[in-house]
Design a protein around this motif. Structure first.
Motif, short mmCIF file in Angstrom:
data_model
loop_
_atom_site.label_atom_id
_atom_site.label_comp_id
_atom_site.label_asym_id
_atom_site.label_seq_id
_atom_site.Cartn_x
_atom_site.Cartn_y
_atom_site.Cartn_z
N SER A 35 45.22 28.55 34.06
CA SER A 35 44.00 29.16 33.52
C SER A 35 44.26 30.63 33.22
CB SER A 35 42.85 29.04 34.52
OG SER A 35 41.71 29.75 34.06
N ASP A 36 43.65 31.12 32.13
CA ASP A 36 43.74 32.54 31.78
C ASP A 36 42.64 33.36 32.44
OD1 ASP A 36 45.98 32.22 30.15
OD2 ASP A 36 44.76 31.70 28.41
N VAL A 37 41.71 32.70 33.13
CA VAL A 37 40.62 33.39 33.81
C VAL A 37 41.19 34.09 35.04
CG1 VAL A 37 38.51 33.03 35.15
CG2 VAL A 37 38.83 31.82 32.99
N TYR A 38 40.95 35.40 35.15
CA TYR A 38 41.57 36.13 36.26
C TYR A 38 40.63 37.09 36.99
CZ TYR A 38 42.00 40.01 32.93
OH TYR A 38 41.72 40.99 32.02
N ILE A 39 39.46 37.38 36.48
CA ILE A 39 38.54 38.28 37.16
C ILE A 39 37.63 37.46 38.07
CG2 ILE A 39 36.64 39.93 36.88
CD1 ILE A 39 37.88 40.79 34.26
N THR A 40 37.86 37.57 39.37
CA THR A 40 37.11 36.82 40.39
C THR A 40 36.94 35.37 39.95
OG1 THR A 40 35.87 38.90 40.61
CG2 THR A 40 35.20 37.07 42.02
N PRO A 41 38.03 34.62 39.82
CA PRO A 41 37.95 33.30 39.21
C PRO A 41 37.25 32.23 40.04
CG PRO A 41 40.17 33.72 40.01
CD PRO A 41 39.41 35.00 40.15
N GLN A 42 37.22 32.38 41.36
CA GLN A 42 36.65 31.33 42.21
C GLN A 42 35.75 31.94 43.28
OE1 GLN A 42 40.60 29.84 43.27
NE2 GLN A 42 40.14 27.90 42.23
N PHE A 43 34.96 31.07 43.91
CA PHE A 43 34.00 31.54 44.91
C PHE A 43 34.70 32.21 46.09
CE2 PHE A 43 31.42 30.95 48.74
CZ PHE A 43 30.27 31.61 48.35
N ILE A 44 35.87 31.73 46.49
CA ILE A 44 36.56 32.33 47.62
C ILE A 44 36.87 33.80 47.35
CG2 ILE A 44 37.54 30.20 48.54
CD1 ILE A 44 40.16 30.89 47.12
N HIS A 45 37.15 34.13 46.09
CA HIS A 45 37.42 35.52 45.74
C HIS A 45 36.13 36.34 45.75
CE1 HIS A 45 40.54 33.04 43.54
NE2 HIS A 45 41.21 33.65 44.50
N ALA A 46 35.05 35.75 45.27
CA ALA A 46 33.75 36.43 45.30
C ALA A 46 33.32 36.70 46.74
CB ALA A 46 32.71 35.60 44.57
N ALA A 47 33.53 35.72 47.61
CA ALA A 47 33.13 35.88 49.02
C ALA A 47 33.91 37.00 49.69
CB ALA A 47 33.33 34.55 49.76
N ALA A 48 35.20 37.09 49.38
CA ALA A 48 36.02 38.15 49.97
C ALA A 48 35.56 39.52 49.51
CB ALA A 48 37.48 37.93 49.61
N ILE A 49 35.21 39.63 48.25
CA ILE A 49 34.72 40.90 47.71
C ILE A 49 33.38 41.28 48.35
CG2 ILE A 49 33.78 41.95 45.61
CD1 ILE A 49 36.78 42.01 45.70
N ALA A 50 32.52 40.28 48.52
CA ALA A 50 31.22 40.54 49.16
C ALA A 50 31.40 41.01 50.60
CB ALA A 50 30.35 39.29 49.11
N ARG A 51 32.28 40.35 51.34
CA ARG A 51 32.53 40.76 52.73
C ARG A 51 33.08 42.18 52.82
NH1 ARG A 51 34.65 35.46 53.14
NH2 ARG A 51 36.77 36.29 52.89
N ALA A 52 33.83 42.58 51.81
CA ALA A 52 34.43 43.92 51.82
C ALA A 52 33.40 45.01 51.56
CB ALA A 52 35.54 44.00 50.77
N GLY A 53 32.24 44.63 51.02
CA GLY A 53 31.18 45.62 50.84
C GLY A 53 30.67 45.82 49.43
N ALA A 54 31.08 44.96 48.50
CA ALA A 54 30.60 45.10 47.12
C ALA A 54 29.10 44.79 47.04
CB ALA A 54 31.37 44.19 46.19
N ASP A 55 28.41 45.50 46.17
CA ASP A 55 26.98 45.26 45.95
C ASP A 55 26.74 44.27 44.82
OD1 ASP A 55 25.86 47.39 47.80
OD2 ASP A 55 27.16 48.60 46.54
N ILE A 56 27.60 44.29 43.83
CA ILE A 56 27.52 43.41 42.66
C ILE A 56 28.87 42.74 42.50
CG2 ILE A 56 27.13 43.29 40.16
CD1 ILE A 56 25.56 45.99 40.50
N ILE A 57 28.88 41.46 42.20
CA ILE A 57 30.14 40.73 42.03
C ILE A 57 30.38 40.50 40.54
CG2 ILE A 57 31.47 38.69 42.65
CD1 ILE A 57 30.55 40.37 45.04
N ALA A 58 31.51 41.01 40.03
CA ALA A 58 31.88 40.81 38.63
C ALA A 58 32.76 39.57 38.53
CB ALA A 58 32.63 42.02 38.09
#
Length: 224
Positions: A72-95
């Protein structure tokens, strides 16, 4: 949160992986400097950098995690596991990448947005390349849609950011917040993006891209 960002500047504080700037302390310092000078928020890649920035700023963080996944060429937060890690780190908005390209195995864009809302309780910024993708993302529940990937996909590679044509089309068609990102090379261009209908302008390389900026200057100076 979006009211705080509305009609304002978000600074993308990122650096190439092979750059000395790709360091949590450096990224966090750039983010703090940007906020100190009035930036409404920052856009940050990787959980480690988001966590470092969160310790130094209270302004909204648009978080993402660039990951290359085979097939896949999709690379910006491609899956939920990546979104969850970003949220845990303190992000307010997930791109997330919300283009219409083939995705890695897992959720569709709509399913990913729904899970981020339901399980992480975070708003979503959809990075798109075309009007079709922008409409689909908004219909899927994205809280804001950005022109981030205009000029960076196979369908739009012949086009050069900033995507003002896409921006104006999005302003006419969408009811969600609109972000202009990519190719904003001067304060005047940023102002023009707002005049064309952007609610938020994201600036990266022109402010924080020391590697690319120096390379461009050096190429111009040494040109025959």
């Amino acid at each position: 949160m979006f009211q705080q960002l509305q009609s304002g500047l978000v600074v993308s504080c990122q650096a190439p992986v092979d750059s000395p700037l790709h360091d949590s302390f450096v990224i966090a310092a750039m983010a703090q400097a940007a906020v100190n000078q009035g930036a409404g928020g920052v856009r940050i890649d990787t959980p480690a950098h988001v966590e470092a920035v969160r310790r130094r700023v209270t302004a909204p963080i648009i978080g993402l995690w660039k990951q290359q996944i085979s097939g896949s060429d999709v690379y910006i937060t491609p899956q939920f596991i990546h979104a969850a890690a970003i949220a845990r780190a303190g992000a307010d908005i997930i791109a997330i990448d919300a283009t219409l390209r083939q995705r890695p195995e897992g959720e569709t864009v709509a399913e990913l947005i729904q899970r981020i809302h339901a399980e992480l309780d975070k708003p979503v910024m959809a990075d798109v390349d075309t009007l079709e993708a922008a409409i689909a993302a908004a219909d899927a529940g994205a809280d804001c849609v950005g022109t981030t990937l205009y000029g960076y996909t196979a369908e739009t590679r012949h086009l050069k950011p900033p995507g003002f044509d896409l921006l104006t089309q999005m302003a006419e068609r969408l009811q969600v917040s609109i972000v202009c990102e990519g190719g904003i090379a001067s304060p005047e261009v940023a102002r023009r993006a707002l005049e064309l209908g952007a609610d938020i302008v994201v600036v990266g390389t022109a402010i924080t891209g020391i590697d690319l900026q120096v390379k461009a200057y050096q190429a111009a100076i040494t040109r025959d």
